[in-house]
Enzyme design. Structure first.
Site, PDB file in Angstrom:
ATOM      1  N   HIS A  89       6.804   2.591  19.030  1.00 47.32           N
ATOM      2  CA  HIS A  89       5.707   2.942  18.110  1.00 47.32           C
ATOM      3  C   HIS A  89       5.784   4.413  17.682  1.00 47.32           C
ATOM      4  O   HIS A  89       4.857   5.197  17.929  1.00 47.32           O
ATOM      5  CB  HIS A  89       4.341   2.607  18.739  1.00 47.32           C
ATOM      6  CG  HIS A  89       3.265   2.361  17.729  1.00 47.32           C
ATOM      7  ND1 HIS A  89       2.242   1.466  17.908  1.00 47.32           N
ATOM      8  CD2 HIS A  89       3.042   2.907  16.507  1.00 47.32           C
ATOM      9  CE1 HIS A  89       1.426   1.475  16.861  1.00 47.32           C
ATOM     10  NE2 HIS A  89       1.899   2.354  15.995  1.00 47.32           N
ATOM     11  N   GLY A 141       0.840  -1.196   0.000  1.00 49.45           N
ATOM     12  CA  GLY A 141       0.000   0.000   0.000  1.00 49.45           C
ATOM     13  C   GLY A 141       0.880   1.253   0.000  1.00 49.45           C
ATOM     14  O   GLY A 141       2.061   1.208  -0.335  1.00 49.45           O
ATOM     15  N   ARG A 142       0.253   2.355   0.420  1.00 49.93           N
ATOM     16  CA  ARG A 142       0.933   3.657   0.364  1.00 49.93           C
ATOM     17  C   ARG A 142       2.272   3.679   1.099  1.00 49.93           C
ATOM     18  O   ARG A 142       3.273   4.180   0.589  1.00 49.93           O
ATOM     19  CB  ARG A 142       0.027   4.728   0.979  1.00 49.93           C
ATOM     20  CG  ARG A 142      -1.000   5.279   0.023  1.00 49.93           C
ATOM     21  CD  ARG A 142      -1.792   6.384   0.708  1.00 49.93           C
ATOM     22  NE  ARG A 142      -2.666   5.803   1.705  1.00 49.93           N
ATOM     23  CZ  ARG A 142      -3.978   5.672   1.565  1.00 49.93           C
ATOM     24  NH1 ARG A 142      -4.570   6.111   0.491  1.00 49.93           N
ATOM     25  NH2 ARG A 142      -4.705   5.124   2.516  1.00 49.93           N
ATOM     26  N   ILE A 143       2.273   3.153   2.349  1.00 46.07           N
ATOM     27  CA  ILE A 143       3.501   3.242   3.154  1.00 46.07           C
ATOM     28  C   ILE A 143       4.591   2.362   2.543  1.00 46.07           C
ATOM     29  O   ILE A 143       5.749   2.782   2.403  1.00 46.07           O
ATOM     30  CB  ILE A 143       3.230   2.884   4.632  1.00 46.07           C
ATOM     31  CG1 ILE A 143       2.268   3.916   5.245  1.00 46.07           C
ATOM     32  CG2 ILE A 143       4.534   2.830   5.430  1.00 46.07           C
ATOM     33  CD1 ILE A 143       1.756   3.576   6.639  1.00 46.07           C
ATOM     34  N   GLY A 198       6.280   5.496  14.445  1.00 43.93           N
ATOM     35  CA  GLY A 198       6.088   5.682  13.001  1.00 43.93           C
ATOM     36  C   GLY A 198       5.607   7.061  12.576  1.00 43.93           C
ATOM     37  O   GLY A 198       6.218   7.718  11.734  1.00 43.93           O
ATOM     38  N   GLU A 204       1.677  -4.398  23.086  1.00 41.93           N
ATOM     39  CA  GLU A 204       2.129  -3.045  23.449  1.00 41.93           C
ATOM     40  C   GLU A 204       1.390  -2.534  24.674  1.00 41.93           C
ATOM     41  O   GLU A 204       0.189  -2.785  24.783  1.00 41.93           O
ATOM     42  CB  GLU A 204       1.870  -2.078  22.286  1.00 41.93           C
ATOM     43  CG  GLU A 204       2.776  -2.331  21.131  1.00 41.93           C
ATOM     44  CD  GLU A 204       2.561  -1.362  19.977  1.00 41.93           C
ATOM     45  OE1 GLU A 204       2.050  -0.236  20.207  1.00 41.93           O
ATOM     46  OE2 GLU A 204       2.904  -1.723  18.858  1.00 41.93           O
ATOM     47  N   ALA A 236       4.265  -2.024  11.091  1.00 43.78           N
ATOM     48  CA  ALA A 236       2.818  -2.139  10.813  1.00 43.78           C
ATOM     49  C   ALA A 236       2.050  -2.391  12.111  1.00 43.78           C
ATOM     50  O   ALA A 236       1.639  -1.433  12.785  1.00 43.78           O
ATOM     51  CB  ALA A 236       2.590  -3.229   9.779  1.00 43.78           C
ATOM     52  N   ARG A 237       1.901  -3.650  12.487  1.00 43.59           N
ATOM     53  CA  ARG A 237       1.252  -3.999  13.747  1.00 43.59           C
ATOM     54  C   ARG A 237       1.946  -5.227  14.324  1.00 43.59           C
ATOM     55  O   ARG A 237       2.332  -6.134  13.591  1.00 43.59           O
ATOM     56  CB  ARG A 237      -0.231  -4.312  13.532  1.00 43.59           C
ATOM     57  CG  ARG A 237      -1.130  -3.093  13.355  1.00 43.59           C
ATOM     58  CD  ARG A 237      -1.240  -2.242  14.622  1.00 43.59           C
ATOM     59  NE  ARG A 237      -2.141  -1.119  14.454  1.00 43.59           N
ATOM     60  CZ  ARG A 237      -1.772   0.110  14.071  1.00 43.59           C
ATOM     61  NH1 ARG A 237      -0.502   0.383  13.814  1.00 43.59           N
ATOM     62  NH2 ARG A 237      -2.678   1.067  13.971  1.00 43.59           N
TER      63      ARG A 237
HETATM   64  C1  DGY Z   1      -1.456   4.341  12.868  1.00 41.56           C
HETATM   65  O1  DGY Z   1      -1.834   5.473  12.539  1.00 41.56           O
HETATM   66  O2  DGY Z   1      -2.106   3.350  12.621  1.00 41.56           O
HETATM   67  C2  DGY Z   1      -0.132   4.232  13.568  1.00 41.56           C
HETATM   68  O3  DGY Z   1       0.104   3.005  14.083  1.00 41.56           O
HETATM   69  C3  DGY Z   1       0.051   5.315  14.588  1.00 41.56           C
HETATM   70  O4  DGY Z   1       0.327   6.441  13.842  1.00 41.56           O
END
Ligand code: DGY
Length: 324
Positions: free
Chosen positions: A290, A158-160, A292, A272, A242-243
């Site tokens: 976390h 995807g975008r990221i 990002g 987390e 991501a997660r």
């Molecule tokens: C999100 O936006 O999903 C990130 O994990 C936190 O910015």
């Protein structure tokens, strides 16, 4: 004068955005920034027209199904919305929005930071120097692994992921492989030559760096597990922005301990803010809390995106970032 919609914001937001929310709505803020309990979230659902939670608030079916619910829109501060039971929201006819696009670059930056840091032993090197252990330059001191020209494998495109691909390919000359059975090919970045793989294993087997960019769903839970690590090169690194639950964290610890893979750069964790105690002791991992999207500009933009979505909703318009 018409009364303003009542909104409840679950955590501290950037001051500038809180100011705008105060102007636009009858807003309640969480000045102490202490996470709200489930009971407090349930109470908020009965008191507000809009709930503005973030990715660490669990908006599950109990919270959504609260009797005498008043909330009609949940404006999530975050692009990920796995904290919200979307099916429950849909059946309750609650609109849900997220904050895409504005955090793409900052999150891609953190993926590259982790990749570079773990490959070139940046955290370890800094600790070494700060503890006074450095005795001076020598040809074999703290050799890491090369980044430029190595193959980057992206899981999810995807975008990221595409922003990471752009940085890695155009900046570091890295060939890019990706696995994403859902991506729309007509939306792909044109300036990056990336090769699509039909199977996840094709990426795992060939990549020197594997970076995760898929959403957290029932399908992707523990997508990366002991059998995935066994397929990766023993010199490969795993990067996760991501997660946490996409990776079986216990299997990752074992793979790192037994040198099945070489290292990992992590911004997210399975439980987390708890981090596996063994990860904390390992030198071949770089661990971030976390971060990002954590730049002032991006966090403000995320807040403004929520505001725009909620504002549109109360004006009777379709919110731009509606996910339910
Ligand atoms: C999100 O936006 O999903 C990130 O994990 C936190 O910015």
């Amino acid at each position: 004068m018409a009364t303003k919609p009542v909104v409840i914001v679950t955590r501290r937001w950037p001051a500038l955005v809180e100011e705008k929310l105060r102007d636009a709505f009858d807003a309640t803020f969480n000045h102490d920034d202490v996470p709200m309990t489930k009971e407090a979230l349930m109470k908020a659902m009965g008191e507000a027209d809009a709930l503005l939670p973030t990715v660490t608030d669990s908006i599950d079916k109990d919270v959504i199904g609260v009797p005498h619910r008043r909330v009609r829109i949940i404006g999530n501060f975050g692009v990920g919305f796995n904290n919200i039971d979307i099916e429950a929201a849909k059946s309750a006819k609650i609109v849900v929005t997220n904050t895409p696009e504005v955090l793409t670059d900052c999150t891609a930056d953190i993926a590259m930071i982790l990749l570079l840091a773990v490959a070139r032993r940046i955290g370890e090197g800094e600790r070494h120097l700060r503890t006074g252990a450095w005795t001076g330059w020598r040809p074999t001191h703290m050799m890491g692994k090369r980044v430029s020209g190595k193959t980057l494998g992206l899981i999810g495109y995807g975008r990221i992921a595409q922003a990471v691909a752009r940085r890695a390919h155009l900046g570091f000359g890295m060939p890019i492989l990706y696995y994403d059975p859902y991506v729309r090919k007509d939306t792909l970045a044109a300036d990056v030559h990336a090769t699509s793989c039909d199977k996840l294993d094709d990426v795992l087997r060939q990549a020197d760096y594997v970076s995760l960019h898929c959403p957290s769903t029932a399908e992707t839970r523990h997508l990366i597990n002991a059998s995935s690590f066994a397929k990766m090169k023993p010199t490969a690194f795993l990067i996760n922005t991501a997660r946490g639950d996409i990776v079986d964290e216990a299997a990752l610890v074992q793979a790192l301990r037994e040198q099945i893979i070489f290292g990992a750069g992590l911004d997210v964790y399975e439980r987390e803010p708890k981090v596996h105690s063994d990860l904390m002791k390992m030198e071949n991992v770089v661990l971030l809390p976390h971060l990002g999207s954590a730049s002032t500009e991006t966090r403000q933009a995320m807040g403004m995106r929520v505001l725009a979505n909620v504002d549109a909703f109360f004006k009777g318009q379709e919110p731009a970032d509606r996910v339910a």
